[in-house]
Motif scaffolding. Structure first.
Motif, PDB file in Angstrom:
ATOM      1  N   ALA A 288      41.731  25.388  31.089  1.00 42.58           N
ATOM      2  CA  ALA A 288      42.753  26.181  30.405  1.00 42.58           C
ATOM      3  C   ALA A 288      42.873  27.579  30.997  1.00 42.58           C
ATOM      4  CB  ALA A 288      42.434  26.256  28.919  1.00 42.58           C
ATOM      5  N   ILE A 289      41.762  28.199  31.337  1.00 45.72           N
ATOM      6  CA  ILE A 289      41.809  29.569  31.846  1.00 45.72           C
ATOM      7  C   ILE A 289      42.412  29.623  33.235  1.00 45.72           C
ATOM      8  CG2 ILE A 289      39.597  29.765  33.017  1.00 45.72           C
ATOM      9  CD1 ILE A 289      40.958  32.292  30.497  1.00 45.72           C
ATOM     10  N   SER A 290      42.257  28.529  33.994  1.00 50.87           N
ATOM     11  CA  SER A 290      42.814  28.503  35.355  1.00 50.87           C
ATOM     12  C   SER A 290      44.336  28.451  35.340  1.00 50.87           C
ATOM     13  CB  SER A 290      42.259  27.302  36.129  1.00 50.87           C
ATOM     14  OG  SER A 290      42.648  26.078  35.510  1.00 50.87           O
ATOM     15  N   LEU A 291      44.912  28.010  34.229  1.00 42.27           N
ATOM     16  CA  LEU A 291      46.366  27.926  34.121  1.00 42.27           C
ATOM     17  C   LEU A 291      47.000  29.269  33.783  1.00 42.27           C
ATOM     18  CD1 LEU A 291      46.632  24.551  32.140  1.00 42.27           C
ATOM     19  CD2 LEU A 291      46.834  24.909  34.621  1.00 42.27           C
ATOM     20  N   LEU A 292      46.195  30.245  33.367  1.00 35.37           N
ATOM     21  CA  LEU A 292      46.722  31.563  33.003  1.00 35.37           C
ATOM     22  C   LEU A 292      46.580  32.523  34.172  1.00 35.37           C
ATOM     23  CD1 LEU A 292      45.231  31.918  29.393  1.00 35.37           C
ATOM     24  CD2 LEU A 292      47.534  31.172  30.058  1.00 35.37           C
ATOM     25  N   PRO A 293      47.543  33.412  34.365  1.00 29.23           N
ATOM     26  CA  PRO A 293      47.482  34.347  35.497  1.00 29.23           C
ATOM     27  C   PRO A 293      46.430  35.425  35.261  1.00 29.23           C
ATOM     28  CG  PRO A 293      49.354  34.852  34.095  1.00 29.23           C
ATOM     29  CD  PRO A 293      48.760  33.583  33.547  1.00 29.23           C
ATOM     30  N   PRO A 294      45.938  36.059  36.341  1.00 29.35           N
ATOM     31  CA  PRO A 294      45.000  37.177  36.178  1.00 29.35           C
ATOM     32  C   PRO A 294      45.670  38.340  35.457  1.00 29.35           C
ATOM     33  CG  PRO A 294      45.026  36.346  38.442  1.00 29.35           C
ATOM     34  CD  PRO A 294      46.186  35.718  37.747  1.00 29.35           C
ATOM     35  N   LEU A 295      44.839  39.274  34.999  1.00 34.79           N
ATOM     36  CA  LEU A 295      45.357  40.434  34.282  1.00 34.79           C
ATOM     37  C   LEU A 295      46.159  41.325  35.222  1.00 34.79           C
ATOM     38  CD1 LEU A 295      42.194  41.428  32.189  1.00 34.79           C
ATOM     39  CD2 LEU A 295      44.160  40.099  31.426  1.00 34.79           C
ATOM     40  N   ASN A 296      47.255  41.865  34.688  1.00 35.57           N
ATOM     41  CA  ASN A 296      48.056  42.809  35.463  1.00 35.57           C
ATOM     42  C   ASN A 296      47.390  44.177  35.452  1.00 35.57           C
ATOM     43  OD1 ASN A 296      50.113  40.923  36.007  1.00 35.57           O
ATOM     44  ND2 ASN A 296      51.004  41.278  33.968  1.00 35.57           N
ATOM     45  N   PRO A 297      47.460  44.923  36.561  1.00 32.08           N
ATOM     46  CA  PRO A 297      46.849  46.258  36.605  1.00 32.08           C
ATOM     47  C   PRO A 297      47.447  47.181  35.539  1.00 32.08           C
ATOM     48  CG  PRO A 297      47.449  45.500  38.810  1.00 32.08           C
ATOM     49  CD  PRO A 297      48.057  44.536  37.848  1.00 32.08           C
ATOM     50  N   CYS A 298      46.589  47.820  34.783  1.00 35.01           N
ATOM     51  CA  CYS A 298      46.999  48.777  33.751  1.00 35.01           C
ATOM     52  C   CYS A 298      45.775  49.613  33.370  1.00 35.01           C
ATOM     53  CB  CYS A 298      47.583  48.054  32.534  1.00 35.01           C
ATOM     54  SG  CYS A 298      46.520  46.746  31.865  1.00 35.01           S
ATOM     55  N   SER A 299      45.840  50.324  32.260  1.00 31.13           N
ATOM     56  CA  SER A 299      44.713  51.166  31.848  1.00 31.13           C
ATOM     57  C   SER A 299      43.536  50.308  31.395  1.00 31.13           C
ATOM     58  CB  SER A 299      45.150  52.097  30.719  1.00 31.13           C
ATOM     59  OG  SER A 299      45.450  51.334  29.552  1.00 31.13           O
ATOM     60  N   ALA A 300      42.370  50.940  31.346  1.00 32.94           N
ATOM     61  CA  ALA A 300      41.169  50.211  30.948  1.00 32.94           C
ATOM     62  C   ALA A 300      41.300  49.688  29.521  1.00 32.94           C
ATOM     63  CB  ALA A 300      39.948  51.120  31.079  1.00 32.94           C
ATOM     64  N   ASP A 301      41.885  50.479  28.629  1.00 29.61           N
ATOM     65  CA  ASP A 301      42.066  50.032  27.238  1.00 29.61           C
ATOM     66  C   ASP A 301      42.948  48.797  27.174  1.00 29.61           C
ATOM     67  OD1 ASP A 301      40.500  52.050  26.162  1.00 29.61           O
ATOM     68  OD2 ASP A 301      42.166  53.454  26.063  1.00 29.61           O
ATOM     69  N   ASP A 302      44.060  48.811  27.921  1.00 30.28           N
ATOM     70  CA  ASP A 302      44.975  47.673  27.902  1.00 30.28           C
ATOM     71  C   ASP A 302      44.352  46.447  28.563  1.00 30.28           C
ATOM     72  OD1 ASP A 302      46.876  49.192  26.609  1.00 30.28           O
ATOM     73  OD2 ASP A 302      47.889  49.797  28.464  1.00 30.28           O
ATOM     74  N   LEU A 303      43.548  46.671  29.595  1.00 36.61           N
ATOM     75  CA  LEU A 303      42.901  45.540  30.259  1.00 36.61           C
ATOM     76  C   LEU A 303      41.969  44.805  29.309  1.00 36.61           C
ATOM     77  CD1 LEU A 303      42.025  46.983  33.794  1.00 36.61           C
ATOM     78  CD2 LEU A 303      43.583  45.089  33.296  1.00 36.61           C
ATOM     79  N   VAL A 304      41.180  45.557  28.549  1.00 34.01           N
ATOM     80  CA  VAL A 304      40.258  44.923  27.608  1.00 34.01           C
ATOM     81  C   VAL A 304      41.031  44.209  26.507  1.00 34.01           C
ATOM     82  CG1 VAL A 304      38.453  45.363  25.892  1.00 34.01           C
ATOM     83  CG2 VAL A 304      38.399  46.540  28.086  1.00 34.01           C
ATOM     84  N   GLU A 305      42.078  44.849  26.006  1.00 29.62           N
ATOM     85  CA  GLU A 305      42.877  44.220  24.940  1.00 29.62           C
ATOM     86  C   GLU A 305      43.535  42.941  25.433  1.00 29.62           C
ATOM     87  OE1 GLU A 305      46.577  45.310  21.890  1.00 29.62           O
ATOM     88  OE2 GLU A 305      45.800  46.815  23.307  1.00 29.62           O
ATOM     89  N   ASN A 306      44.115  42.979  26.626  1.00 28.97           N
ATOM     90  CA  ASN A 306      44.772  41.789  27.177  1.00 28.97           C
ATOM     91  C   ASN A 306      43.758  40.691  27.484  1.00 28.97           C
ATOM     92  OD1 ASN A 306      47.225  43.128  27.032  1.00 28.97           O
ATOM     93  ND2 ASN A 306      47.153  43.831  29.171  1.00 28.97           N
ATOM     94  N   PHE A 307      42.570  41.088  27.932  1.00 25.27           N
ATOM     95  CA  PHE A 307      41.529  40.092  28.214  1.00 25.27           C
ATOM     96  C   PHE A 307      41.108  39.375  26.931  1.00 25.27           C
ATOM     97  CE2 PHE A 307      37.012  38.996  28.440  1.00 25.27           C
ATOM     98  CZ  PHE A 307      37.009  38.141  29.538  1.00 25.27           C
ATOM     99  N   ASN A 308      40.911  40.119  25.870  1.00 25.71           N
ATOM    100  CA  ASN A 308      40.526  39.493  24.597  1.00 25.71           C
ATOM    101  C   ASN A 308      41.620  38.578  24.071  1.00 25.71           C
ATOM    102  OD1 ASN A 308      37.993  40.703  24.455  1.00 25.71           O
ATOM    103  ND2 ASN A 308      38.776  42.524  23.432  1.00 25.71           N
ATOM    104  N   LEU A 309      42.870  38.997  24.193  1.00 27.68           N
ATOM    105  CA  LEU A 309      43.980  38.136  23.755  1.00 27.68           C
ATOM    106  C   LEU A 309      44.041  36.851  24.583  1.00 27.68           C
ATOM    107  CD1 LEU A 309      46.793  40.803  23.179  1.00 27.68           C
ATOM    108  CD2 LEU A 309      45.522  39.542  21.439  1.00 27.68           C
ATOM    109  N   LYS A 310      43.788  36.992  25.857  1.00 38.27           N
ATOM    110  CA  LYS A 310      43.786  35.837  26.761  1.00 38.27           C
ATOM    111  C   LYS A 310      42.683  34.851  26.378  1.00 38.27           C
ATOM    112  CE  LYS A 310      43.282  34.864  31.721  1.00 38.27           C
ATOM    113  NZ  LYS A 310      43.132  35.492  33.077  1.00 38.27           N
ATOM    114  N   ILE A 311      41.505  35.376  26.094  1.00 41.73           N
ATOM    115  CA  ILE A 311      40.383  34.519  25.720  1.00 41.73           C
ATOM    116  C   ILE A 311      40.650  33.830  24.385  1.00 41.73           C
ATOM    117  CG2 ILE A 311      37.954  34.533  25.052  1.00 41.73           C
ATOM    118  CD1 ILE A 311      38.439  34.775  28.042  1.00 41.73           C
TER     119      ILE A 311
END
Length: 983
Positions: A288-311
């Protein structure tokens, strides 16, 4: 006497057992609790409380039968007399005796065998154990049941030997409790023939009962040879359905009775959401995780938030929430074994025949069947836990948790603390405690940032303005080194996270490097969850102050912290910012190296005829009271951090918060205004930096010191009749207090201890001088886990280690049938050998007679492991196990520390103690790595570490002294010492 805090401590917690069952019975299933708002169903308990009383005459070999008897009889309380338990094994036996969902209190007879009383009760009931004094003529156990109205439970065992003091002492006890409690339940074996109207003792007992308006309810015979010995006495309560039955468990009969009242007790049935995760989930997650694209470059706060949503998006697909109702009642799975079930049926069949015919032959057959049933139960339980141990052979946490479950009474936060209100009370208590300490320091805001000037020579050092970005290889190594600890703040359980990390490495690497380059620590990772943990099993579980706050942080935050710590440590080591005599949380340093340095200095002072004064400073909640503004100032001006690095630490320290979690309830979020993050990886190193100026104070006053985190040791030496160093010491302590006040650290003077070392005559003079200055001294004190005495004989320490080791050895011996010899050996090393080896470098030079106590512990452990008799010679046994005797283990430790110190693998202060021999002209000994032997007076036990280390080192073969690597040296040294020990 066992002193558990409350009745409400459950035998095993619901969540742990449910997760544990699935983990142990099926490797493919695991429950991960997801915090949610549970639906709680409350069911009132019946107003009738079912109780039983039995003189069991040794519980040691009847634990499983009594367990089964309580379950079948559906008892809420079981009172036992003559348990014949000893203090060191009572918990283990009672754990076997208590059915699931039951807990226990017990009181063992002190000094002599026999006697003993206990009560086993359902963990729905809340209460606490109480003491009303010591009464030599009888044994008792008293517990207050928290209900409406309050009920005091008292169980008594009076030995059959007549004591004229019994009636006076029993009257004294009744007078203490009758005025404070209106509802009493007194049970036990009084050993009076109360059915005999002419018995003088019985008459006197009834007179006392009438005086206190107490009623005795048992009228039937309670012993196989006649007479009523076991009594049920009450006040203010209705007793019904009293009956006496022979369970064939001892020569006494069991007394059943009901107590009627309206308790304010409710059982809870929780409905919670859980995710079911198994090995198949790992495969599904990768897909399932391989079907989702990597995180887009942004701030550290947004990266963590997007990572948690992705998981969470992936987890909702592969392991969606499922509602599960937890009744709160546990079961004993080993009872479902086919052999146990069949034997139980046979046992009940034989019992029915005996109760119908009342023939002696049928009674003997029934007792034999009971013994067979007891044996089958024991075997089934051993097999169950043996399978757990085998399936978790490489899981130390589960292994030790299982051993703890089998050998120690359970501890758990009582149900009445499971509420949002109590969570808020815990949070307020922890906050008020720190604020109270800071208020007590009572300094003005204008002096808040005043500190001592930086150490000389630090102003021109190179600074650190930016972090180095890391590659994927470094990230993998960092994650591998971290322990798989999980908390409710993690979007992905850590075990699953580490198993599928190769799929997440790109996103995590982006988060880490973004944080390092931007100088911003993600806001989502600044929240900590606090879980209260009872400090000691004997403490009252209803008192908040008896709990220690355990802080848990998100796993991703620990990855970032670990990367930062590695770069910070490299910078501090290259610039020499470390305090030489700070051993806390530093590579190559330990409590043992710190103590060796201090003891070596004291022994050398004593050897030269001087007296030493050691002062052990104690700080109150030091990590929590650190002022963040002062710490940032230290990082900038004392260490040399600037730019992005300093901004990162400012972002890391500020705007943090926490909440308290108990069960499924959480408190409101609370802001953290001071302190270094508890439970973090960076916290200890930041505290060491905060304490750097303290070492400068000692240096300016020419005072020797050594620190291990917040444990500070200050010591001075005095020549005979020269007390000037004491004045210098007092001056230094005054400056230390002033510095601590200006840095929001509180010195706990009540726990600060002073020990004087040296010749007894001079020691007495110095002690008297210290007393004249209002400084109290101690003969011995605990220092970093080692009990130090004025003579440095370490007899108190050895006695403490021996006592603790024998306690654990007896528990390990009871588990001998549950596991293989290899697994049992792991437990021996974990619980016993580790205690013998801890700081054993301090025992160098002690006489063999002193070390003999430790050697006897090792001998006993070897006999338990190999199942050999105590009369067999121990040397072949130790040799077969490849165990070095205690004396050789000490020598091995000394040689190992010497090698490390000479090859840059040890602290600098140990290296300075071992100067290399450099002859004035070229000799063959120039390249043999010999050490200079210090000159000391050869009084036995007075020379320090450097003397014994040098002598032993120079006696080693040349090729061993010149060993190229540590592993090579350890292997060769152990082989040599093993040959010398058993030659």
């Amino acid at each position: 006497m066992s002193k558990h805090g409350n009745f409400c401590i459950p035998a095993v917690t619901t969540k742990r057992v449910n997760k544990g069952k699935l983990r142990h019975t099926a490797n493919l299933t695991n429950l991960i609790h997801i915090s949610s708002k549970p639906k709680t169903t409350l069911k009132p308990i019946n107003n009738t409380i079912r109780m039983g009383l039995l003189n069991v005459r040794s519980l040691n070999n009847k634990s499983f039968l009594v367990n089964d008897f309580i379950t079948i009889s559906k008892l809420d309380f079981m009172f036992l007399t003559e348990t014949w338990l000893e203090q060191n094994n009572s918990a283990t036996v009672l754990i076997e005796t208590a059915p699931p969902n039951y807990n226990f209190f017990d009181a063992c007879r002190s000094g002599k065998r026999g006697g003993g009383v206990a009560v086993i009760f359902k963990n729905d009931f809340q209460g606490k154990q109480m003491l009303f004094g010591d009464f030599p003529s009888f044994e008792y156990l008293c517990a207050l049941l928290k209900c409406s109205p309050r009920v005091l439970l008292l169980i008594i065992y009076r030995p059959p030997t007549y004591s004229a003091n019994f009636f006076d002492e029993f009257t004294e006890l009744l007078s203490s409790i009758s005025t404070d409690f209106d509802c009493l339940v007194i049970t036990g074996d009084f050993n009076f023939h109360t059915d005999d109207l002419n018995d003088k003792c019985a008459k006197k007992l009834f007179t006392i009962l009438d005086t206190f308006e107490l009623s005795q309810h048992v009228k039937e015979t309670t012993h196989c040879k006649g007479h009523t010995l076991d009594l049920v006495i009450t006040k203010g309560l209705n007793v019904s359905d009293l009956s006496v039955t022979d369970p064939s468990l001892s020569d006494h009969f069991c007394v059943f009775f009901n107590i009627y009242f309206i308790p304010n007790i409710q059982t809870k049935s929780n409905t919670v959401k859980k995710r079911y995760i198994n090995e198949e989930s790992y495969v599904l997650f990768r897909t399932a995780i391989s079907l989702l694209p990597p995180l887009n470059p942004c701030s550290a706060d947004d990266l963590v938030e997007n990572f948690n949503l992705k998981i969470l998006k992936v987890m909702d697909v592969i392991a969606p929430y499922k509602v599960k109702t937890i009744s709160g009642k546990q079961k004993a799975p080993w009872r479902k074994a086919a052999s146990v079930t069949a034997q139980k049926k046979e046992c009940r069949k034989v019992e029915r025949i005996w109760r119908k015919t009342k023939l002696h032959i049928h009674h003997d057959i029934y007792k034999e069947s009971l013994r067979a049933y007891n044996s089958d139960l024991k075997s089934a339980r051993e097999t169950f836990f043996s399978n757990i141990i085998k399936s978790n052979n490489n899981n130390a946490k589960t292994l030790f948790a299982t051993v703890d479950r089998l050998t120690n009474p359970p501890t758990q936060i009582p149900p009445d603390l499971h509420s949002m209100q109590k969570c808020n009370e815990f949070a307020a208590f922890y906050t008020d405690k720190i604020e109270g300490i800071r208020r007590a320091i009572n300094i003005s805001t204008s002096n808040k940032n005043v500190g001592l000037p930086p150490c000389s020579g630090k102003s021109n050092m190179a600074g650190m303005a930016c972090f180095n970005v890391i590659d994927s290889k470094t990230l993998v190594e960092t994650v591998t080194q971290l322990k798989p600890s999980t908390c409710c703040l993690d979007s992905l359980p850590t075990n699953l996270f580490k198993n599928v990390f190769d799929c997440l490495a790109i996103d995590i690497l982006q988060i880490v490097n973004n944080s390092l380059q931007s100088g911003n620590f993600p806001k989502a990772l600044k929240t900590a969850v606090i879980k209260p943990l009872l400090k000691k099993r004997s403490l009252d579980t209803s008192i908040i102050n008896n709990y220690r706050p355990i802080s848990n942080l998100p796993f991703i935050s620990k990855i970032i912290e670990k990367v930062v710590l590695q770069q910070l440590n490299h910078f501090l080591a290259s610039t020499g910012c470390y305090d030489t005599f700070q051993s806390g949380f530093r590579p190559l340093h330990s409590t043992e190296t710190a103590l060796i340095k201090v003891v070596n200095d004291i022994r050398l002072n004593t050897d030269s005829g001087k007296t030493s004064i050691l002062m052990l400073l104690d700080l109150s909640a030091a990590f929590d009271t650190v002022d963040q503004t002062i710490l940032l100032d230290r990082l900038e001006n004392l260490v040399g951090l600037s730019g992005t690095v300093l901004n990162w630490f400012r972002s890391y320290l500020q705007n943090r918060n926490y909440f308290v979690s108990i069960g499924d309830f959480v408190s409101e979020s609370t802001n953290v205004m001071c302190g270094v993050p508890q439970g973090s990886i960076l916290g200890p190193s930041l505290f060491n930096i905060y304490m750097l100026p303290l070492g400068q104070i000692m240096h300016n006053n020419n005072i020797d010191h050594h620190c291990y985190a917040d444990d500070t040791q200050i010591y001075v030496s005095l020549s005979p009749n020269d007390y000037r160093p004491i004045d210098l010491l007092c001056q230094c302590i005054g400056q230390v207090k002033d510095w601590m006040c200006r840095n929001f650290l509180q010195l706990n003077e009540d726990k600060t201890e002073i020990i004087v070392f040296g010749a007894k005559t001079e020691r007495l003079k110095v002690t008297q001088h210290l007393h004249s200055l209002s400084l109290k001294t101690s003969i011995k004190a605990r220092n970093l886990g080692v009990i130090m005495d004025s003579d440095l004989h370490f007899e108190s320490h050895i006695k403490s280690v021996t006592k603790s080791a024998y306690y654990h050895l007896k528990n390990v011996a009871r588990l001998r049938g549950l596991m293989s010899t290899e697994d049992l050996q792991k437990l021996v090393h974990a619980f016993i050998t580790s205690k013998l080896d801890y700081c054993n470098g301090l025992l160098t030079g002690l006489p063999k007679q002193t070390l003999r106590k430790l050697q006897l512990v090792q001998n006993a452990a070897a006999r338990v492991l190999t199942k050999t008799k105590k009369f067999e010679h121990i040397t072949p046994i130790l040799k077969s196990l490849h165990w070095l005797p205690v004396g050789q283990r000490i020598d091995f430790k000394i040689m190992l520390l010497t090698y490390k110190s000479l090859h840059g693998l040890g602290p600098k202060y140990l290296t300075d103690m071992l100067p290399l021999h450099k002859p004035s002209r070229t000799l063959r000994s120039s390249e043999t790595n010999l050490l200079i032997i210090p000159r000391v007076n050869t009084k036995h036990g007075k020379a320090g570490f450097s003397y014994y280390a040098t002598n032993s080192w120079n006696k080693l073969p040349k090729d061993l002294r010149l060993a190229p690597t540590l592993s090579t040296f350890k292997t060769r040294l152990k082989t040599l010492m093993f040959a010398l020990a058993f030659c």
